[in-house]
Scaffold this motif. Structure first.
Motif, PDB file in Angstrom:
ATOM      1  N   SER A   1       0.883  -1.151   0.000  1.00 60.63           N
ATOM      2  CA  SER A   1       0.000   0.000   0.000  1.00 60.63           C
ATOM      3  C   SER A   1       0.930   1.213   0.000  1.00 60.63           C
ATOM      4  CB  SER A   1      -0.855  -0.050   1.268  1.00 60.63           C
ATOM      5  OG  SER A   1      -1.384   1.201   1.540  1.00 60.63           O
ATOM      6  N   ILE A   2       0.767   2.065  -0.995  1.00 61.98           N
ATOM      7  CA  ILE A   2       1.700   3.203  -1.116  1.00 61.98           C
ATOM      8  C   ILE A   2       1.317   4.259  -0.083  1.00 61.98           C
ATOM      9  CG2 ILE A   2       2.557   5.016  -2.665  1.00 61.98           C
ATOM     10  CD1 ILE A   2       2.097   2.974  -4.945  1.00 61.98           C
TER      11      ILE A   2
ATOM     12  N   ILE B   1       2.316   7.517   2.187  1.00 69.57           N
ATOM     13  CA  ILE B   1       3.212   8.672   2.190  1.00 69.57           C
ATOM     14  C   ILE B   1       3.741   8.864   3.604  1.00 69.57           C
ATOM     15  CG2 ILE B   1       3.349  11.177   1.804  1.00 69.57           C
ATOM     16  CD1 ILE B   1       1.142  10.675  -0.371  1.00 69.57           C
TER      17      ILE B   1
ATOM     18  N   HIS C   1       6.873  12.223  -5.096  1.00 72.99           N
ATOM     19  CA  HIS C   1       5.836  11.187  -5.176  1.00 72.99           C
ATOM     20  C   HIS C   1       6.242  10.110  -6.198  1.00 72.99           C
ATOM     21  CE1 HIS C   1       1.939   9.473  -4.438  1.00 72.99           C
ATOM     22  NE2 HIS C   1       1.707   9.407  -5.737  1.00 72.99           N
ATOM     23  N   ASP C   2       6.792  10.558  -7.328  1.00 73.70           N
ATOM     24  CA  ASP C   2       7.268   9.593  -8.343  1.00 73.70           C
ATOM     25  C   ASP C   2       8.374   8.710  -7.746  1.00 73.70           C
ATOM     26  OD1 ASP C   2       5.588  10.773 -10.229  1.00 73.70           O
ATOM     27  OD2 ASP C   2       7.143  12.148 -10.944  1.00 73.70           O
TER      28      ASP C   2
ATOM     29  N   ILE D   1       6.855   6.069  -5.520  1.00 74.67           N
ATOM     30  CA  ILE D   1       6.215   4.987  -6.278  1.00 74.67           C
ATOM     31  C   ILE D   1       7.271   4.069  -6.895  1.00 74.67           C
ATOM     32  CG2 ILE D   1       4.775   4.487  -8.306  1.00 74.67           C
ATOM     33  CD1 ILE D   1       3.126   6.945  -7.531  1.00 74.67           C
TER      34      ILE D   1
ATOM     35  N   TYR E   1       8.540   1.853  -4.208  1.00 77.34           N
ATOM     36  CA  TYR E   1       7.615   0.779  -3.833  1.00 77.34           C
ATOM     37  C   TYR E   1       7.538  -0.296  -4.914  1.00 77.34           C
ATOM     38  CZ  TYR E   1       5.796   2.777   0.500  1.00 77.34           C
ATOM     39  OH  TYR E   1       5.659   3.219   1.781  1.00 77.34           O
ATOM     40  N   ARG E   2       7.698   0.056  -6.185  1.00 75.13           N
ATOM     41  CA  ARG E   2       7.675  -0.964  -7.246  1.00 75.13           C
ATOM     42  C   ARG E   2       8.837  -1.932  -7.089  1.00 75.13           C
ATOM     43  NH1 ARG E   2       6.465   3.637 -11.644  1.00 75.13           N
ATOM     44  NH2 ARG E   2       4.207   3.397 -11.823  1.00 75.13           N
TER      45      ARG E   2
ATOM     46  N   GLU F   1      -1.258  -2.883 -10.737  1.00 78.81           N
ATOM     47  CA  GLU F   1      -1.922  -1.975  -9.797  1.00 78.81           C
ATOM     48  C   GLU F   1      -3.226  -2.623  -9.358  1.00 78.81           C
ATOM     49  OE1 GLU F   1      -2.251   1.983 -11.293  1.00 78.81           O
ATOM     50  OE2 GLU F   1      -0.096   2.095 -11.685  1.00 78.81           O
TER      51      GLU F   1
ATOM     52  N   LYS G   1      -6.738   1.877  -5.433  1.00 80.52           N
ATOM     53  CA  LYS G   1      -6.609   2.554  -4.142  1.00 80.52           C
ATOM     54  C   LYS G   1      -5.141   2.625  -3.693  1.00 80.52           C
ATOM     55  CE  LYS G   1      -9.779  -0.018  -1.984  1.00 80.52           C
ATOM     56  NZ  LYS G   1     -10.560  -0.414  -0.799  1.00 80.52           N
ATOM     57  N   ASN G   2      -4.234   2.910  -4.647  1.00 79.57           N
ATOM     58  CA  ASN G   2      -2.807   3.054  -4.310  1.00 79.57           C
ATOM     59  C   ASN G   2      -2.171   1.795  -3.740  1.00 79.57           C
ATOM     60  OD1 ASN G   2      -2.290   5.672  -5.197  1.00 79.57           O
ATOM     61  ND2 ASN G   2      -3.266   6.526  -3.372  1.00 79.57           N
ATOM     62  N   HIS G   3      -2.549   0.664  -4.270  1.00 82.69           N
ATOM     63  CA  HIS G   3      -1.891  -0.587  -3.883  1.00 82.69           C
ATOM     64  C   HIS G   3      -1.265  -1.226  -5.122  1.00 82.69           C
ATOM     65  CE1 HIS G   3      -4.696  -0.077  -0.558  1.00 82.69           C
ATOM     66  NE2 HIS G   3      -4.095  -1.039   0.106  1.00 82.69           N
TER      67      HIS G   3
END
Ligand code: COA
Ligand code: MG
Length: 282
Positions: free
Chosen positions: A118-119, A121, A153-154, A157, A160-161, A212, A215-217
């Motif tokens: 879950s991304i 912040i 933010h990039d 992400i 997280y990838r 993806e 919901k930002n997961h």
């Protein structure tokens, strides 16, 4: 080969629902759920186990009393096969939970690892400060890609990838080990055709997918050669050596998408496959 996902934010069980769902599991699994204090953690742990049992019941079409799921020393769950899964020599599965989702993936022959992130912040520190504390997990190539991804933010992400892929790799082998992950270096084109270099060498023994979930997961799946399992996980497999043709056919099976399941559907898999909701303990 199955890929299932449950959105636990859509499950709002009453205390009676929770007690009933828990009662479907063997006692050792029940205590692994009740050791969590927070309801959200309990839900994730419970759905993780419901997914494991429901998937095996459905794929192998066996009665519940024949189903035994154990864990290796490192904690990876596996099916005690006996003679119930002769059609799939290395039937294995892996679960992940984070944020709103719990997912499971299974493979008939290759190792499988799955990971959800879950991304989130970071609140207590800046993104660069947060990322810096994880820099040792990444190769200089990956770290460069994270640092030059664009906005903070990039960068988050991108981080997280890579993280999600590394976790799926670790989870497929079953090692649970965190050491030397910077030597497991991922390459991709727009996060498709993902490949891995291990200790600087390109390997064709793994395939990866990164998707993806909403919901930002993110969810990643790793599929690898059974001979690459950790020693204790290898002992749970029937066959770790294959002729090249057979193995490549399994490695290059098309990946399947994640199918959304509800907790009610999982519960019905249990109740259809057992005459009584409770399992015999001996
Ligand atoms: N190998 C594979 N799967 C394992 C495992 C292992 N050694 N141990 C447990 N699991 C399974 C279990 O099913 C567990 O869920 P359950 O207890 O509800 O059944 C599930 O994996 C947990 O996975 P996930 O939700 O993704 O949790 P996690 O990301 O917090 O934990 C582990 C992943 C289990 C591999 C943990 O050992 C870990 O985090 N190791 C560190 C890896 C790391 O440092 N990665 C850095 C990446 S850059
Ligand atoms: Mg994880």
């Amino acid at each position: 080969m199955e890929r299932w996902v449950v959105d636990i934010s859509e499950w709002d069980p009453s205390p009676e629902d929770l007690t009933f769902s828990l009662s479907l599991l063997p006692p050792s699994d029940q205590s692994s759920v009740t050791r969590f204090v927070r309801v959200e953690d309990r839900k994730r742990a419970l759905v993780s186990r419901l997914l494991q049992y429901a998937l095996v019941l459905e794929v192998l079409a066996i009665p519940y009393h024949q189903l035994v799921i154990n864990r290796t020393l490192e904690g990876k769950p596996y099916l005690e096969c006996g003679d119930i899964c002769l059609d799939f020599p290395n039937f294995n599965f892996n679960v992940s939970h984070h944020g709103d989702y719990v997912a499971i993936a299974s493979e008939p022959l290759c190792l499988v690892g799955v990971d959800i992130v879950s991304i989130v912040i970071p609140q207590a520190e800046t993104v660069p400060e947060f990322l810096q504390s994880f820099s040792s997990y990444f190769s200089s190539f990956e770290w460069h890609n994270i640092c030059t991804a664009g906005t903070t933010h990039d960068m988050l992400i991108e981080f997280y990838r890579y993280w999600c892929l590394k976790e799926a790799f670790v989870k497929a082998t079953g090692s649970g080990l965190v050491d030397n992950l910077y030597k497991v270096e991922f390459h991709h084109s727009c996060w498709e055709n993902i490949s891995v270099n291990i200790e600087g060498k390109a390997t064709r023994e793994w395939r990866f997918w990164l998707l993806e979930l909403g919901k930002n997961h993110l969810v990643s799946v790793a599929r690898g050669h059974p001979k690459l399992a950790s020693a204790s996980y290898k002992r749970t497999l029937r066959q770790t050596e294959f002729d090249e043709k057979e193995y490549l056919a399994a490695l290059h099976l098309p990946n399947v998408g994640f199918v959304s399941r509800t907790v009610e559907q999982l519960i019905s898999s249990f109740t259809q496959r057992t005459s009584t909701a409770h399992r015999e303990v001996y």
